[in-house]
Design a protein around this motif. Structure first.
Motif, short mmCIF file in Angstrom:
data_model
loop_
_atom_site.label_atom_id
_atom_site.label_comp_id
_atom_site.label_asym_id
_atom_site.label_seq_id
_atom_site.Cartn_x
_atom_site.Cartn_y
_atom_site.Cartn_z
N PHE A 1 -2.84 -3.31 -5.38
CA PHE A 1 -3.79 -4.40 -5.22
C PHE A 1 -4.96 -4.25 -6.20
O PHE A 1 -6.08 -4.66 -5.92
CB PHE A 1 -4.31 -4.45 -3.78
CG PHE A 1 -3.39 -5.18 -2.83
CD1 PHE A 1 -2.02 -5.02 -2.91
CD2 PHE A 1 -3.89 -6.04 -1.88
CE1 PHE A 1 -1.16 -5.69 -2.06
CE2 PHE A 1 -3.06 -6.73 -1.01
CZ PHE A 1 -1.68 -6.55 -1.10
N LYS A 2 -4.70 -3.64 -7.34
CA LYS A 2 -5.72 -3.48 -8.38
C LYS A 2 -5.48 -4.52 -9.46
O LYS A 2 -4.34 -4.97 -9.68
CB LYS A 2 -5.62 -2.09 -9.01
CG LYS A 2 -6.00 -0.96 -8.08
CD LYS A 2 -7.50 -0.80 -8.05
CE LYS A 2 -7.90 0.36 -7.16
NZ LYS A 2 -9.34 0.39 -6.95
N LEU A 3 -6.54 -4.86 -10.18
CA LEU A 3 -6.39 -5.76 -11.30
C LEU A 3 -5.92 -4.97 -12.53
O LEU A 3 -6.43 -3.89 -12.79
CB LEU A 3 -7.73 -6.43 -11.62
CG LEU A 3 -7.61 -7.55 -12.64
CD1 LEU A 3 -7.23 -8.85 -11.95
CD2 LEU A 3 -8.90 -7.73 -13.40
N ARG B 1 0.76 -5.66 -15.14
CA ARG B 1 1.85 -5.38 -14.20
C ARG B 1 3.17 -5.38 -14.96
O ARG B 1 3.46 -6.31 -15.70
CB ARG B 1 1.91 -6.46 -13.11
CG ARG B 1 0.78 -6.31 -12.14
CD ARG B 1 0.71 -7.46 -11.16
NE ARG B 1 -0.48 -7.26 -10.36
CZ ARG B 1 -0.53 -6.52 -9.26
NH1 ARG B 1 0.56 -5.95 -8.81
NH2 ARG B 1 -1.66 -6.35 -8.61
N ILE C 1 -4.89 -11.49 -14.68
CA ILE C 1 -5.28 -12.92 -14.66
C ILE C 1 -6.71 -13.14 -15.14
O ILE C 1 -7.01 -14.17 -15.72
CB ILE C 1 -5.08 -13.56 -13.28
CG1 ILE C 1 -5.91 -12.87 -12.21
CG2 ILE C 1 -3.64 -13.61 -12.90
CD1 ILE C 1 -6.07 -13.74 -10.98
N ARG D 1 -2.49 -11.78 -2.53
CA ARG D 1 -3.08 -10.44 -2.64
C ARG D 1 -4.53 -10.61 -3.01
O ARG D 1 -4.90 -11.56 -3.69
CB ARG D 1 -2.42 -9.63 -3.77
CG ARG D 1 -0.99 -9.23 -3.55
CD ARG D 1 -0.41 -8.77 -4.88
NE ARG D 1 1.02 -8.60 -4.79
CZ ARG D 1 1.63 -7.42 -4.68
NH1 ARG D 1 0.93 -6.32 -4.67
NH2 ARG D 1 2.92 -7.33 -4.58
N THR D 2 -5.34 -9.67 -2.59
CA THR D 2 -6.72 -9.64 -3.06
C THR D 2 -6.85 -8.42 -3.96
O THR D 2 -6.89 -7.28 -3.49
CB THR D 2 -7.71 -9.57 -1.88
OG1 THR D 2 -7.46 -10.71 -1.03
CG2 THR D 2 -9.13 -9.62 -2.38
N LEU D 3 -6.89 -8.68 -5.26
CA LEU D 3 -6.98 -7.59 -6.22
C LEU D 3 -8.43 -7.14 -6.34
O LEU D 3 -9.35 -7.92 -6.09
CB LEU D 3 -6.46 -8.04 -7.59
CG LEU D 3 -5.08 -8.71 -7.62
CD1 LEU D 3 -4.72 -9.11 -9.04
CD2 LEU D 3 -4.02 -7.79 -7.04
N SER D 4 -8.62 -5.90 -6.72
CA SER D 4 -9.99 -5.43 -6.92
C SER D 4 -10.14 -4.86 -8.32
O SER D 4 -9.17 -4.36 -8.91
CB SER D 4 -10.36 -4.37 -5.89
OG SER D 4 -9.60 -3.21 -6.08
N ILE E 1 -10.63 -10.25 -6.45
CA ILE E 1 -10.02 -11.44 -7.04
C ILE E 1 -8.78 -11.82 -6.24
O ILE E 1 -7.72 -11.21 -6.40
CB ILE E 1 -9.66 -11.19 -8.52
CG1 ILE E 1 -10.90 -10.73 -9.28
CG2 ILE E 1 -9.07 -12.43 -9.16
CD1 ILE E 1 -10.62 -10.21 -10.67
N PRO E 2 -8.90 -12.81 -5.35
CA PRO E 2 -7.72 -13.23 -4.57
C PRO E 2 -6.71 -13.92 -5.50
O PRO E 2 -7.09 -14.59 -6.46
CB PRO E 2 -8.28 -14.23 -3.57
CG PRO E 2 -9.77 -14.11 -3.65
CD PRO E 2 -10.09 -13.60 -5.00
#
Lengths: 285, 204
Positions: A13-15, A18, A280, B37-40, B54-55
Motif C-alpha cells: 500500500f505504498k506509492l 509496481r 499515479i 487501496r489507500t497508498l501512502s 493517496i486513495p
C-alpha cells in the motif's frame, strides 16, 4: 507528477512503481513458441522445406496453444477471445493463428499431393498468416500505453526479427545443407537484433520514469545478469561469432541456434518481468 | 443520463483504510484482492517530513484502455459511465490488467475461492453468499458499487469514509458536489499523459 526516485513497491500500500505481474512465464512461453513456430514455418515456406513447415505448425499449434490455455483464468471460455477483432490485437492474433494453422496445413497437404490445386494461393495465404502470428503479439504489447517499456514501435519489430531469427537458426541447425544460403541471412538478422535491443534500451533510458525504471531493471539491477548473459551474450554475440567463424560447421550452427533460442526465450520473459506501472502521482519535491 | 465520477480530497484522507475494508465487505473480495487501496508516501527531509495518503480505485476512464483491449467483450461501459466487467464473458487473459495504467485490475484466482479466507477449504457464510457473483479465474475491478448506485446509494467506500474524503456524484451536473470541488479546487487527473480521461479526480 511522477518522481523518478520512487521505489518499486510490489503489491504493498505504498506509492511507487509496481511490477507488471499479470503476464508471466506461461504467457512468455506462449509468445515464444507462437513466434518461433510461425518464423520457422515462414522460412521453411520460402525454402520449400516441408519438414520445417510441419515443425513450425506443430510448435505454434500445440505449444503456443498449451501455454496460452495454462495462462488463462477461465480456459473453457477461451474461444471468446476471437470476438473483438475490431479493437483487440488478441482477437486479431487468434484469427491469424486459426488462418495460419488452416492455410498452413492445407498448403502442406498440397505440397504432399493430398490437396490438388490452389497451390500458389494457399502458399500466399499461409505466409501472410504466419507474418501476422510473428508480429501480432508485439502489437498487443505496444498498443497499450500502461507499461512504458512496451509502448514502443520497436516491440513488434523485435517480435518479427526474433521470430525470423529463431526460424532461420532452427532450420540451419536441422538442415546443414542450407548453410550456404542461411548463414549470411542469420548473421544479418542477428545484427538487426543487436540494433533493435540497443534501440529499445536507448528509448527506455530516455523515456518516461517507468521506462527508465524498466531499463534500470534490465541493465543495472534485478535482471541485469540474465539480460547481459543470455539475451545479449548467448542470444546475439555468441551466434554472431560462431556464424562468422564457423557457420558451415554443423556443430557450431547447433550451438549458435541453442544460444539464439536461449536469448530469445529470456528476452520474452524479461520484457514481461521488467514492465512496470508508473506511480499515479507523487508529492516528492 | 448521469456520468458518475469521484473526487478524492487528499487534505481529508487520514489513511485509516476504512474504505478498503468497506469495499472488501461489500464486494465479498477473496484474500489478497482489493478494488481500492489507500497508498501512502513519505516525503521531505527531517525535520520537515510529511506523509500523504493517496486513495486509488478504478478511474472509470472515458477512453478506457481496458475496454479497448478486451478480446471477449467482457469489459464495457454503461451509459452512466461506469466501466463494468461481465463475469460470464471474461476469459481471464489479463490483457485488461496490463493495459490499465493505474494497475487497478485484480485476478480472482480460482484457488482463493476454493481455499476460502481462512485457507481451510471451508467457506464461511459470508463467502458463500458473495462468491457466486464472480467466475473463478476472471480479472475484475471496482464498479463503483453499481448495484448500490442503481438503488440510489453511494458506493460502499464513500459511505464508510469517516472524513468525507471520497465524494461521489454526477460529473455532468454542474451543481453536484464533485463537479463543484473539481471546479473550485482544481481537480487533477492521475497520469493525464496516458490520455485515458479518468472520471476520478484528486484535490489537495
Amino acid at each position: 507528477m511522477a518522481a523518478n526516485d520512487l521505489p518499486i513497491v510490489g503489491d504493498s500500500f505504498k506509492l511507487g512503481f509496481r511490477l507488471q505481474r499479470y503476464w508471466d512465464t506461461p504467457m512468455a512461453s506462449a509468445f515464444f513458441f507462437g513466434e518461433l513456430g510461425a518464423g520457422l514455418f515462414l522460412v521453411s515456406l520460402l525454402l520449400e522445406s516441408a519438414q520445417g513447415m510441419l515443425a513450425g505448425l506443430l510448435i505454434t499449434g500445440l505449444l503456443k496453444t498449451y501455454f496460452h490455455l495454462s495462462h488463462m483464468g477461465v480456459p473453457t471460455k477461451s474461444w471468446r477471445a476471437i470476438l473483438r477483432p475490431d479493437r483487440s490485437w488478441i482477437s486479431r492474433g487468434l484469427i491469424g493463428i486459426v488462418c495460419f494453422i488452416g492455410f498452413g496445413g492445407l498448403h502442406l497437404l498440397n505440397v504432399w499431393g493430398f490437396v490438388p490445386g490452389f497451390g500458389g494461393l494457399l502458399k500466399l495465404l499461409a505466409g501472410a498468416a504466419a507474418l501476422v502470428v510473428m508480429t501480432y503479439q508485439g502489437f498487443a504489447m505496444s498498443h497499450s500505453t500502461a507499461i512504458s517499456l512496451w509502448s514502443s514501435g520497436l516491440i513488434p519489430v523485435s517480435s518479427l526479427i526474433y521470430a525470423a531469427t529463431g526460424g532461420v537458426m532452427l532450420l540451419l541447425a536441422s538442415v546443414p545443407e542450407s548453410a550456404q544460403f542461411l548463414v549470411p541471412v542469420a548473421l544479418l538478422l542477428h545484427l538487426c537484433l543487436a540494433a533493435v535491443l540497443l534501440s529499445l534500451l536507448h528509448a527506455a533510458r530516455h523515456g518516461s520514469p517507468g521506462a527508465r525504471k524498466s531499463a534500470e531493471l534490465l541493465t543495472r539491477t534485478l535482471y541485469a545478469k540474465w539480460f547481459f548473459a543470455l539475451v545479449c551474450g548467448a542470444g546475439v554475440l555468441l551466434p554472431i561469432l560462431l556464424l562468422w567463424f564457423a557457420g558451415s560447421v554443423p556443430l557450431a550452427a547447433m550451438i549458435a541456434a541453442a544460444g539464439t533460442l536461449a536469448g530469445y526465450y529470456t528476452f520474452r520473459l524479461l520484457i514481461f518481468k521488467a514492465g512496470v506501472f508508473e506511480p499515479i502521482m507523487s508529492f516528492r519535491p | 443520463m448521469a456520468r458518475y465520477g469521484m473526487v478524492f480530497d487528499l487534505k481529508r484522507c487520514i489513511g485509516c483504510n476504512a474504505c478498503v475494508i468497506g469495499c472488501k465487505q461489500e464486494n465479498s473480495l477473496p484474500d489478497g484482492v482489493f478494488f481500492t487501496r489507500t497508498l501512502s508516501e513519505e516525503y521531505g527531509v527531517y525535520p520537515a517530513v510529511n506523509r500523504v495518503y493517496i486513495p486509488t480505485l478504478c478511474n472509470h476512464c472515458e477512453d478506457a484502455p481496458c475496454e479497448k483491449v478486451c478480446p471477449s467483450g467482457a469489459t464495457y461501459t454503461r451509459p452512466d459511465g461506469i466501466v463494468m466487467v461481465d463475469p460470464e464473458k471474461c476469459i481471464g487473459c489479463g490483457s485488461c490488467a496490463v493495459a490499465c495504467p493505474y494497475d487497478q485490475r485484480s485476478e480472482m484466482k480460482a484457488e482463493a475461492f476454493k481455499d476460502g479466507l481462512f485457507g481451510t477449504g471451508e467457506l464461511t457464510d459470508f463467502e458463500k453468499q458473495g462468491y457466486p457473483r464472480y467466475t473463478p479465474g476472471m480479472v475484475t475491478k471496482c464498479d463503483f458499487c453499481s448495484g448500490r448506485v442503481d438503488a440510489g446509494l453511494d458506493p460502499a467506500c464513500v459511505v464508510t469514509c469517516p472524513t468525507d474524503a471520497r465524494i461521489f456524484g454526477d460529473l455532468d451536473d454542474p451543481n453536484s458536489k464533485p463537479s463543484k470541488l473539481i471546479r473550485e479546487r482544481g481537480g487533477k487527473s492521475p497520469l493525464p499523459e496516458k490520455n485515458t480521461r479518468p472520471k476520478v479526480y484528486y484535490i489537495d
